[in-house]
Design a protein around this motif. Structure first.
Motif: not given
Length: 559
Positions: A342-354
């Protein structure tokens, strides 16, 4: 901070502020005739949407709302809520997205603490209002929201006392002209309340600049890097995360900026969700695992399997287990995980497949798809030990994740002590234990309060839940640690069975033991107790409520 030379500025030069109104303005430039849909009740294009947002601004100013005042909303996920995201904030007021799943006492606290002035309330939540109305200290008036307007305005009946009118009727009676002003981009835009293990809910708050930058972060990762396939030309967005929960993870701002087709499902019902996915061609959603589990195990899932093949779902809020991921992938759903708070709005990381990871067989991709994701653009993430010292990103060392981004909250409203604790050492402390790989994958092990410390070993409750999810017949599981005289703590598990299965404690333990014998699991990952339950307790935003589970299981053991 180093001393630098600032660029010279001409006296009359204008530096446009990063405001939410600017995201809205983009929706009219390129595809203004794309639709925004609410259930099977209402649809409009972006031209009409912009008119309605300006009408809402006129309604609010007519009710006495001024810059800096707080407007609260009680509604299901709807086009009206989307209008509030833009209409409330663009006049310089503060949008309070009320968590309708809190207890009446907690809702009362948040409304008084946020100093709500005007409240927009769906008629379904009137019983909550009736329980707290006499104790509200700052609210001056209410606006009624009703779905009945789409068939017959007169069917609403008598507007309750203390209400200035009904939402649609009020919008109908005002002008659709409103010139949204410029103001400082650091102006307070939104607030909502997050619950913790102790004390009253905490008020998280965000500025226009922070929400603008969060939208740019999503734009970069989802569209620039294609971490999720989301292209405004062809994709259709439908949130299945409540809009009161961190602005539905910020996606409505992005979808509006892109003028993508948006579908709002109202109250979550499996039949309606499946119907909208099919009839409106939904291609992108996000939700907590509980919702995806509900859809995957719905009797309608097989019926709509052909339509699921174009649907991408981002899972957050709780860990995506390998069992649930495989069940979704078997239906054709492109499921991946993300991480934030909640405190980070919220996105910090998302799966990214190279390129290398995308080339793997689907079953091998599950290992990557269920991770917390790769660190998102513009996010600094580090690991620290209990003394605040940085730890290596070697994929093995565990520490608490601390972050800095352009969009993290600056504290908790009117709560400087907890705000200082959140930001100790100049980094926002997430309270999550994880490792970070050299190629920027975050692998969350647990919440610091949920890690089970047994026999000198740290055991991840999330890893145990992941192992249980892969046992055939297990629909959902939760693992918590309870005190043990010999080992300090020992794990205990709750399990919900899939329909048609008759699992036993002995059978599940035998399955885990075989994996322990093969070296796939540590011996500490065998729970002391397994209880079969009809459902697992959840928090107000659909996460597993481990605080409640711990309390109830302690009582059972003591009794």
């Amino acid at each position: 901070m180093i001393q630098t030379k600032l660029i010279p500025r001409t006296t009359e030069a204008f530096e446009p502020p990063m405001l939410i109104k600017n995201l809205l303005a983009e929706s009219l430039k390129y595809e203004p005739h794309r639709e925004i849909v609410y259930r099977d009740l209402f649809r409009m294009n972006y031209v009409e949407f912009n008119r309605r947002v300006r009408r809402l601004a006129n309604v609010l100013t007519g009710l006495g709302v001024k810059p800096g005042d707080t407007v609260a909303v009680f509604d299901w996920d709807s086009h009206r809520y989307l209008e509030c995201f833009f209409g409330v904030t663009s006049i310089g007021a503060i949008l309070h997205t009320v968590n309708v799943r809190l207890s009446p006492a907690q809702i009362l606290y948040t409304m008084n603490h946020a100093q709500d002035k005007v409240v927009l309330m769906h008629e379904d939540f009137l019983p909550i209002l009736n329980a707290v109305k006499d104790q509200l200290t700052t609210v001056e008036t209410f606006v009624l929201i009703s779905d009945k307007v789409y068939t017959d305005l007169n069917a609403i009946g008598q507007v309750p006392a203390g209400f200035s009118g009904e939402y649609e009727a009020l919008l109908r009676d005002v002008s659709d002209h409103y010139d949204f002003p410029d103001f400082n981009e650091n102006t307070w835009a939104t607030t909502f309340y997050t619950t913790g293990t102790t004390g009253n809910p905490k008020g998280v708050y965000f500025s226009h600049r922070q929400l603008f930058m969060h939208t740019m972060g999503l734009l970069t990762y989802l569209i620039g890097y294609e971490a999720l396939p989301f292209k405004s030309r062809t994709d259709v967005y439908m949130p299945i995360t409540p809009m009161f929960h961190v602005h539905a993870w910020g996606f409505p701002f992005l979808a509006t900026l892109m003028a993508a087709k948006q579908v709002y499902p109202g109250k979550y019902e499996p039949a309606m969700l499946c119907k909208l996915i099919v009839t409106e061609g939904v291609t992108l959603s996000h939700c907590v695992p509980t919702i995806l589990n509900m859809i995957v195990n719905s009797p309608l899932a097989q019926q709509y399997q052909d339509n699921f093949s174009r649907w991408s779902v981002l899972i957050g809020g709780s860990a995506l287990t390998k069992g649930l991921a495989r069940a979704a992938l078997n239906l054709g759903i492109n499921v991946t995980a993300g991480y934030g708070m909640s405190e980070t709005a919220p996105i910090l990381s998302v799966v990214y497949l190279n390129d290398t990871e995308r080339a793997l067989p689907l079953d091998e991709q599950v290992e990557f798809r269920t991770r917390a994701g790769r660190i998102a653009p513009f996010v600094e993430a580090r690991l620290v030990d209990e003394d605040g010292q940085f730890l290596p990103h070697d994929g093995e060392t565990l520490g608490e994740i601390v972050v800095r981004t352009p969009w993290t909250t600056q504290g908790y409203y009117n709560d400087p002590e907890r705000g200082a604790e959140l930001w100790r050492g100049g980094w926002l402390h997430t309270g999550d234990v994880a490792s970070i790989t050299p190629d920027h994958w975050i692998m969350v092990a647990d919440r610091t309060k949920d890690v089970i410390k047994t026999g000198g070993e740290w055991v991840s409750s999330l890893d145990m839940e992941d192992a249980l999810s892969q046992v055939e017949g297990v629909a959902e599981s939760a693992v918590i640690g309870l005190p043990d005289d010999r080992w300090g703590e020992r794990p205990h598990a709750l399990i919900v069975q899939k329909p048609g299965y008759n699992l036993t404690t002995e059978g599940i333990k035998a399955g885990l033991q075989s994996r322990i014998d093969r070296g796939e699991l540590h011996k500490w990952y065998m729970p002391d107790r397994i209880l079969f339950v009809p459902e697992i307790p959840k928090t107000s935003v659909g996460k597993i409520d481990k605080k409640r589970i711990r309390s109830e299981m302690k009582e059972q053991i003591l009794s």
